[in-house]
Motif scaffolding. Structure first.
Motif, PDB file in Angstrom:
ATOM      1  N   HIS A 240      42.621  16.376  14.899  1.00  0.00           N
ATOM      2  CA  HIS A 240      42.789  15.636  16.151  1.00  0.00           C
ATOM      3  C   HIS A 240      43.687  16.391  17.144  1.00  0.00           C
ATOM      4  N   GLN A 241      43.658  17.704  17.045  1.00  0.00           N
ATOM      5  CA  GLN A 241      44.404  18.537  17.987  1.00  0.00           C
ATOM      6  C   GLN A 241      43.563  19.734  18.390  1.00  0.00           C
ATOM      7  N   MET A 242      43.771  20.153  19.632  1.00  0.00           N
ATOM      8  CA  MET A 242      43.112  21.354  20.149  1.00  0.00           C
ATOM      9  C   MET A 242      44.174  22.423  20.382  1.00  0.00           C
ATOM     10  N   VAL A 243      43.963  23.576  19.780  1.00  0.00           N
ATOM     11  CA  VAL A 243      44.845  24.733  20.001  1.00  0.00           C
ATOM     12  C   VAL A 243      44.207  25.577  21.098  1.00  0.00           C
ATOM     13  N   ILE A 244      44.933  25.788  22.175  1.00  0.00           N
ATOM     14  CA  ILE A 244      44.372  26.419  23.368  1.00  0.00           C
ATOM     15  C   ILE A 244      45.076  27.728  23.677  1.00  0.00           C
TER      16      ILE A 244
ATOM     17  N   VAL B 262      30.648  25.483  28.241  1.00  0.00           N
ATOM     18  CA  VAL B 262      30.751  25.083  26.833  1.00  0.00           C
ATOM     19  C   VAL B 262      31.268  23.653  26.803  1.00  0.00           C
ATOM     20  N   ILE B 263      30.634  22.809  26.008  1.00  0.00           N
ATOM     21  CA  ILE B 263      31.054  21.409  25.870  1.00  0.00           C
ATOM     22  C   ILE B 263      31.278  21.105  24.393  1.00  0.00           C
ATOM     23  N   ALA B 264      32.358  20.383  24.107  1.00  0.00           N
ATOM     24  CA  ALA B 264      32.650  19.939  22.740  1.00  0.00           C
ATOM     25  C   ALA B 264      33.051  18.466  22.782  1.00  0.00           C
ATOM     26  N   HIS B 265      32.390  17.648  21.956  1.00  0.00           N
ATOM     27  CA  HIS B 265      32.711  16.232  21.854  1.00  0.00           C
ATOM     28  C   HIS B 265      33.600  15.978  20.639  1.00  0.00           C
ATOM     29  N   VAL B 266      34.430  14.982  20.746  1.00  0.00           N
ATOM     30  CA  VAL B 266      35.245  14.529  19.622  1.00  0.00           C
ATOM     31  C   VAL B 266      34.777  13.129  19.253  1.00  0.00           C
ATOM     32  N   GLU B 267      34.294  12.982  18.016  1.00  0.00           N
ATOM     33  CA  GLU B 267      33.751  11.704  17.564  1.00  0.00           C
ATOM     34  C   GLU B 267      34.503  11.198  16.350  1.00  0.00           C
TER      35      GLU B 267
ATOM     36  N   SER C 215      33.747  19.817  15.615  1.00  0.00           N
ATOM     37  CA  SER C 215      32.727  19.512  16.635  1.00  0.00           C
ATOM     38  C   SER C 215      31.583  20.511  16.511  1.00  0.00           C
ATOM     39  N   PRO C 216      30.695  20.296  15.544  1.00  0.00           N
ATOM     40  CA  PRO C 216      29.656  21.293  15.254  1.00  0.00           C
ATOM     41  C   PRO C 216      28.560  21.343  16.317  1.00  0.00           C
ATOM     42  N   PRO C 217      28.033  22.536  16.590  1.00  0.00           N
ATOM     43  CA  PRO C 217      26.844  22.674  17.455  1.00  0.00           C
ATOM     44  C   PRO C 217      25.597  22.544  16.595  1.00  0.00           C
ATOM     45  N   ALA C 218      24.430  22.628  17.232  1.00  0.00           N
ATOM     46  CA  ALA C 218      23.192  22.668  16.449  1.00  0.00           C
ATOM     47  C   ALA C 218      23.237  23.881  15.525  1.00  0.00           C
ATOM     48  N   GLU C 219      23.774  24.970  16.025  1.00  0.00           N
ATOM     49  CA  GLU C 219      24.075  26.164  15.241  1.00  0.00           C
ATOM     50  C   GLU C 219      25.051  27.009  16.057  1.00  0.00           C
TER      51      GLU C 219
ATOM     52  N   GLY D 250      36.041  10.124  21.415  1.00  0.00           N
ATOM     53  CA  GLY D 250      35.613   9.793  22.773  1.00  0.00           C
ATOM     54  C   GLY D 250      35.928  10.871  23.786  1.00  0.00           C
ATOM     55  N   ASP D 251      36.819  11.798  23.459  1.00  0.00           N
ATOM     56  CA  ASP D 251      37.147  12.890  24.375  1.00  0.00           C
ATOM     57  C   ASP D 251      35.955  13.818  24.540  1.00  0.00           C
ATOM     58  N   ARG D 252      35.807  14.331  25.739  1.00  0.00           N
ATOM     59  CA  ARG D 252      34.809  15.353  26.039  1.00  0.00           C
ATOM     60  C   ARG D 252      35.546  16.571  26.572  1.00  0.00           C
ATOM     61  N   TRP D 253      35.355  17.710  25.935  1.00  0.00           N
ATOM     62  CA  TRP D 253      36.024  18.943  26.351  1.00  0.00           C
ATOM     63  C   TRP D 253      35.019  19.860  27.043  1.00  0.00           C
TER      64      TRP D 253
END
Length: 411
Positions: free
Chosen positions: A107-111, A235-240, A246-250, A183-186
């Motif tokens: 639940h953290q993003m390292v930037i 680039v978009i990453a969702h947090v659910e 936050s996996p992509p299709a690949e 619910g966050d969208r990055w």
């Protein structure tokens, strides 16, 4: 349990550039956008080297400290690879790239960030820019010398203060840790998106489209609708809820990094076609070398140039104020002079008097004054005439006012 697609990436060359100098990647834990600079001197090479190197750290980390150190070290090592590439290919001297990257650890993003590509977080309907642009105009905004609105159209908005490249062996990289929640969208993007699509429109797209793959495509289409004079990478990453990553299709690499790495140079700008010019006639097209780092003494010149621009703006503003005040004053004087061409007959201390002006006041100031005392006592006039005099009798000029007085004595 089927793992949903929570992230996606895409890159577009845009409508003006002849090559894509952007690169990006999306993995299970790592997300990167890089915008190359250097034009024909290798902007595509710089961003590709950086992204190709960083994808190697797409892995699960036990804690944010480990992720932060690995990400920071990975960007520095990518910078060293750029320096080595320039040493082996001197024609690439001056190339560099922005890098905006993040690693999700629960639940953290390292930037980690350098340059003017951006990372946003959409939470509760509000889009917030998490990274700070390392640009000359952002420094002016931070010091209060210009507003964010002025920065958006500043002629030097593309001058970078920091960049990953061969110009600095020890670049200053911003790193920090930001909490994230379900619910966050990055959103990570190059300035091909943020420079031409408003944050409001970006937020609306992220809110209205749940599938990150569709949202990425929609954002790029929004940039194309504005003429897309620069490369665009998103680039978009969702947090659910229930997912620690936050996996992509690949896992995917986009932009110049998706192609085999070559060191060939070539033109970077296409001639804008007539239909595009007609569709977007008011959008100023950028120069080929959109991003560049200032040489020694360049910033001092820009600061002085900005001071001159500020002085000119103050002079123009002052002249405008003087002109407005002058116009108002002229209007007041002209209006007053017009009132003094009018007359009326009225009463003053029981005597019929001809007044000059109009029977009105502006605040405490009267627009009329006694002009001629006729010597006629009002009480000696017939009652109906007395009432008319007390109510005043208007006249267009002095001669007409005297005619009215003469009629009063006859009646």
């Amino acid at each position: 349990m089927v793992t949903p697609v929570l992230s996606a990436a895409s890159s577009h060359i845009g409508k003006v550039r002849a090559s894509n100098q952007d690169s990006g990647s999306v993995g299970n834990h790592l997300f990167v956008v890089a915008d190359g600079m250097g034009g024909h001197a290798g902007g595509d090479v710089a961003s590709a080297i950086a992204v190709k190197h960083l994808v190697g750290i797409d892995q699960a980390f036990e804690n944010t400290d480990d992720a932060r150190e690995e990400l920071y070290r990975g960007i520095l090592d990518a910078g060293a690879k750029l320096t080595q590439a320039v040493a082996e290919h001197p024609e690439l001297t001056g190339m560099g790239t922005t890098v905006s990257a993040m690693v999700r650890v629960g639940h953290q993003m390292v930037i980690a960030h350098i340059g003017d590509s951006r990372i946003y977080r959409l939470r509760d309907g509000t889009l917030e820019q998490i990274t700070a642009d390392h640009t000359f105009v952002q420094r002016l905004v931070d010091t209060g010398r210009i507003t964010p609105e002025e920065a958006a159209v500043h002629p030097r908005r593309s001058v970078l203060m920091r960049v990953l490249g061969d110009v600095d062996v020890d670049p200053e990289i911003d790193t920090h840790i930001v909490d994230t929640a379900p619910g966050d969208r990055w959103l990570l993007c190059s300035d091909g998106l943020s420079g031409y699509v408003s944050e409001r429109e970006m937020a609306e797209i992220l809110l209205s489209i749940d599938d990150p793959r569709e949202a990425v495509d929609k954002l790029i289409l929004a940039s194309l609708a504005e003429g897309a004079p620069d490369n665009v990478t998103v680039v978009i990453a969702h947090v659910e809820e229930g997912f620690e990553h936050s996996p992509p299709a690949e896992p995917q690499i986009v932009g110049s990094a998706s192609e085999p790495l070559t060191y060939e140079t070539g033109p970077v700008t296409r001639v804008q076609r007539l239909p595009a010019l007609l569709l977007h006639p008011l959008r100023a097209q950028p120069i080929a070398d959109e991003h560049f780092e200032p040489e020694e003494g360049y910033l001092e010149e820009l600061i002085e140039e900005d001071r001159q621009r500020l002085r000119r703006r103050r002079i123009v503003w002052s002249i405008g104020v003087v002109l407005v005040i002058g116009a108002i004053a002229w209007g007041v004087v002209a209006s007053y002079q017009w009132t003094q061409t009018k007359f009326f007959v009225g009463e003053d201390d029981g005597v019929v008097v001809i007044y000059q002006g109009v029977q009105q006041n502006v605040g405490p100031f009267s627009l009329s004054s006694p002009f001629e005392d006729t010597g006629i006592v009002v009480d000696e006039l017939p009652l109906f005439i007395q009432d008319s005099v007390r109510d005043t009798l208007p006249a267009d000029n002095l001669e007409e006012a005297r005619d009215i007085v003469e009629r009063l004595t006859r009646d």
